[in-house]
Scaffold this motif. Structure first.
Motif, PDB file in Angstrom:
ATOM      1  N   LYS A   3      -4.694   8.768   7.952  1.00  0.00           N
ATOM      2  CA  LYS A   3      -5.673   8.630   6.869  1.00  0.00           C
ATOM      3  C   LYS A   3      -6.756   9.678   7.043  1.00  0.00           C
ATOM      4  O   LYS A   3      -7.450   9.683   8.051  1.00  0.00           O
TER       5      LYS A   3
ATOM      6  N   ASP B 208       0.854  -1.189   0.000  1.00  0.00           N
ATOM      7  CA  ASP B 208       0.000   0.000   0.000  1.00  0.00           C
ATOM      8  C   ASP B 208       0.890   1.239   0.000  1.00  0.00           C
ATOM      9  O   ASP B 208       2.016   1.205   0.515  1.00  0.00           O
TER      10      ASP B 208
ATOM     11  N   ASP C  50      -0.130   4.122   1.555  1.00  0.00           N
ATOM     12  CA  ASP C  50      -0.456   4.982   2.706  1.00  0.00           C
ATOM     13  C   ASP C  50       0.337   4.575   3.947  1.00  0.00           C
ATOM     14  O   ASP C  50      -0.217   4.335   5.020  1.00  0.00           O
TER      15      ASP C  50
HETATM   16 MN    MN Z   1      -3.732   1.108   3.228  1.00  0.00          MN
END
Ligand code: MN
Ligand code: UDP
Length: 297
Positions: free
Chosen positions: A290, A156, A158
């Protein structure tokens, strides 16, 4: 949790271990029931793993998707910290998948490392961006990426590297323990439970809950993994179903059926929101914050 006696067997079978002291961490599980090492800080010698990998003259792939706002928000930090910590001293090829190749930040790369950008279509729903990765990765592994790299990690975007993530993490197939779930009893794990889904696990099934933000392995193993997950997702869609945690649910089904050769402890992908825990000594990747409202509309 104790030290698994078969850790010695795993040591003999494994390629890039530097796995010297599975008993160095008696407070955590360092070996699975099928004999795969679960690597924690202190159970391996990074210098040995580095030497073993260099002897094999490897190229290691790292794939990451940055579609929509994820590109501006996360990609630069992911790549800059990868340069500091991911497979330092090895030959590395990054594959960035995005719908806007021109917007990919220019990051200074050390010698022996290169970055390739592959264009992908932008799916409308974030769930579809996430799931479509399995199909795209399958194709890439069957193409240039598969020819260039011997081992590949798929991650990922992030998140960012915070500590050394080296060849000790390499194996034929590698799964990541999910930092929020590694202490949970099996019956509570958030597997897909709808028996109609290709990702379904029945009560009593499942070894661990794995995090789809990090998985890896040989090109051949990852071809199998991505084919399995992409096919399961397609089958579900035809039935009007979507697994609870999307590609992660299918990944968990795959690793239930095909046990990973190596498991990474939550130190390798840690969520700082959990706070500090005695067994988490040196996080290697950290989840980035996030902002759901910004990313998912
Ligand atoms: Mn993620
Ligand atoms: N992703 C992306 N754009 C999107 C949605 C997802 O680039 O609009 C990629 C990105 O690499 C992201 C991954 O797919 O890290 C998985 O999605 P996300 O991290 O949002 O899922 P979560 O980790 O929250 O389950």
């Amino acid at each position: 949790m104790g030290v698994c006696p078969s850790a010695r067997m795993a040591l003999l079978r494994d390629n890039f271990t530097g796995l010297l002291h599975p008993w160095a961490r008696p407070e955590v599980l360092t070996c699975t029931s099928w004999g795969a090492p679960i690597i924690w800080d202190g159970t391996f010698d990074p210098a040995v793993a580095q030497r073993e990998a260099l002897q094999q003259n490897l190229t290691i792939g790292l794939t990451v998707f940055a579609v929509g706002r994820y590109l501006e928000k996360y990609l630069a930090r992911f790549l800059e910290t990868a340069e500091q910590h991911f497979m330092v001293g090895q030959r590395v090829v990054y594959y960035v998948f995005t719908e806007r190749p021109d917007a990919v930040p220019r990051v200074a790369l050390a010698p022996g490392r290169l970055l390739r950008v592959e264009r992908v279509a932008r799916e409308r729903r974030w769930q579809d961006v996430s799931m479509q990765r399995m199909h795209t990765l399958h194709e890439a592994l069957g193409g240039r990426l598969g020819r260039e790299a011997r081992f590949v990690f798929c991650m990922d975007v992030d998140q960012y590297f915070h500590g050394a993530f080296g060849p000790e993490a390499l194996a034929e197939s590698v799964a990541q323990l999910h930092s929020w779930h590694y202490r949970w009893p099996r019956w509570l794990l958030p597997y897909e439970r709808d028996a109609r889904s290709a990702a379904a696990l029945a009560p009593g099934e499942g070894d661990f809950y794995y995090h789809a933000a990090v998985f890896g392995g040989s090109v051949a193993a990852l071809r199998g993994l991505t084919a399995h997950c992409a096919q399961g997702q397609r089958r579900d869609r035809e039935l009007g179903l979507e697994a609870r945690w999307h590609d992660e649910s299918h990944l968990n089904k795959f690793f239930w059926l095909h046990k990973p050769a190596k498991v990474l402890s939550p130190e390798f992908c840690w969520s700082p929101d959990i706070g500090s825990r005695a067994e988490i000594r040196r996080p290697r990747l950290l989840w980035a914050p996030k902002d759901y409202a910004l990313l998912r509309d």
